[in-house]
Enzyme design. Structure first.
Site, short mmCIF file in Angstrom:
data_model
loop_
_atom_site.label_atom_id
_atom_site.label_comp_id
_atom_site.label_asym_id
_atom_site.label_seq_id
_atom_site.Cartn_x
_atom_site.Cartn_y
_atom_site.Cartn_z
N ARG A 76 0.84 -1.20 0.00
CA ARG A 76 0.00 0.00 0.00
C ARG A 76 0.87 1.25 0.00
O ARG A 76 2.08 1.18 0.21
CB ARG A 76 -0.90 0.02 1.24
N THR A 81 2.79 2.02 10.15
CA THR A 81 1.73 2.21 11.13
C THR A 81 1.59 0.95 11.96
O THR A 81 2.30 -0.04 11.75
CB THR A 81 0.41 2.60 10.45
N ALA A 150 -6.22 6.21 10.54
CA ALA A 150 -5.19 6.21 9.50
C ALA A 150 -5.75 5.57 8.23
O ALA A 150 -6.64 4.71 8.28
CB ALA A 150 -3.97 5.44 9.97
N GLY A 163 -6.86 -0.04 3.31
CA GLY A 163 -7.98 0.78 3.73
C GLY A 163 -7.69 1.65 4.93
O GLY A 163 -6.79 2.49 4.90
N PHE A 164 -8.45 1.44 6.02
CA PHE A 164 -8.40 2.38 7.14
C PHE A 164 -8.31 1.63 8.46
O PHE A 164 -8.63 0.45 8.57
CB PHE A 164 -9.65 3.28 7.14
N CYS A 181 3.56 7.01 10.81
CA CYS A 181 3.49 7.68 9.50
C CYS A 181 4.60 8.71 9.33
O CYS A 181 4.50 9.61 8.49
CB CYS A 181 2.12 8.31 9.29
#
Length: 253
Positions: A76, A81, A150, A163-164, A181
């Site tokens: 990604r 993270t 995030a 995704g998130f 990040c």
């Protein structure tokens, strides 16, 4: 909410899904959506503790002591993270309509999470130059800007992956092991921390379904006004370093 969007709870709590197993599931669902064999799908789950390093992760960004959690390199955009118990992770695997650009899609996911936080009485917004969902700094308490959700995605064959993550009740001690990040001038928070009570992943699940479903029905919406812009750390050169690149990168559709 789009009737074509399915939500699948892949594993929460004691059934949390190991990251590599979830990545395999993402690939499987992605291939089926690309082939037209299943509808757009959002996977919702928790992970056991894991650090994931996106394409823009630098060697110095990695935790020196990951506390026993694996560090996994992923395809990604973004930097490094953390995922772990108490954090709801969502992987929308959806075909982007022709009129929806990749950045528009990211903004829709952010807007859905802003709406989720608002339903719990937590005011958030975007910070231009930085991805995700943020709380404004509070000079009265001395608290800095802090990220509560995030986002990092990939788009392949016109269909999204990754995704998130939304911090509900995650142990913030994990974030002391690295610079999330690559942003060293801001903090990280949770719904529980902001509200002074425990907010479980289970408590937010239906709210996330509703708002993500609404925003990914691709209709018009009124975006929440942004906070003040901040520099993207990946674009801030360090001594002896090449000029950086965007926090989020999007492979060609």
């Amino acid at each position: 909410m789009s009737a074509e969007l399915e939500f699948e709870v892949a594993g929460l709590g004691g059934d949390a899904v190991e990251y590599l197993a979830a990545w395999d599931l993402q690939r499987e669902v992605h291939a089926a959506v690309v082939a037209g064999e299943r509808p757009d799908t959002v996977l919702l789950l928790e992970h056991p503790p894991v650090f994931t390093a996106g394409k823009r992760t630098r060697p110095e960004d990695r935790p020196l002591d990951p506390g026993g959690a694996p560090v996994v390199d992923v395809d990604r955009g973004g930097q490094i993270t953390f995922h772990g118990p108490g954090q709801l992770v969502g992987y929308p695997i959806v075909r982007l309509p022709e009129h929806v650009k990749v950045v528009d899609y990211v903004r829709r996911v952010e807007e859905a999470l802003i709406a989720v936080c608002a339903d719990f009485g937590v005011t958030t917004a975007r910070v231009p130059g930085r991805s995700g969902v943020w709380l404004r700094a509070d000079p009265e308490t001395g608290r800095s800007e802090r990220k509560i959700a995030a986002i990092g995605i990939r788009v392949s064959k016109g269909v999204t992956m990754h995704g998130f993550s939304l911090n509900c009740d995650v142990d913030l001690g994990w974030y002391d092991r690295f610079v999330p990040c690559g942003i060293s001038d801001a903090g990280v928070t949770t719904l529980s921390e902001e509200l002074g009570r425990r907010v479980s992943v289970g408590e937010v699940l239906d709210v996330v379904r509703r708002h993500v479903g609404d925003l990914l029905a691709w209709g018009p919406y009124e975006p929440t006004p942004d906070y003040e812009p901040r520099p993207d750390p990946a674009k801030t050169p360090r001594p002896g370093a090449d000029v950086g690149v965007a926090v989020l990168s999007y492979p060609a559709r």
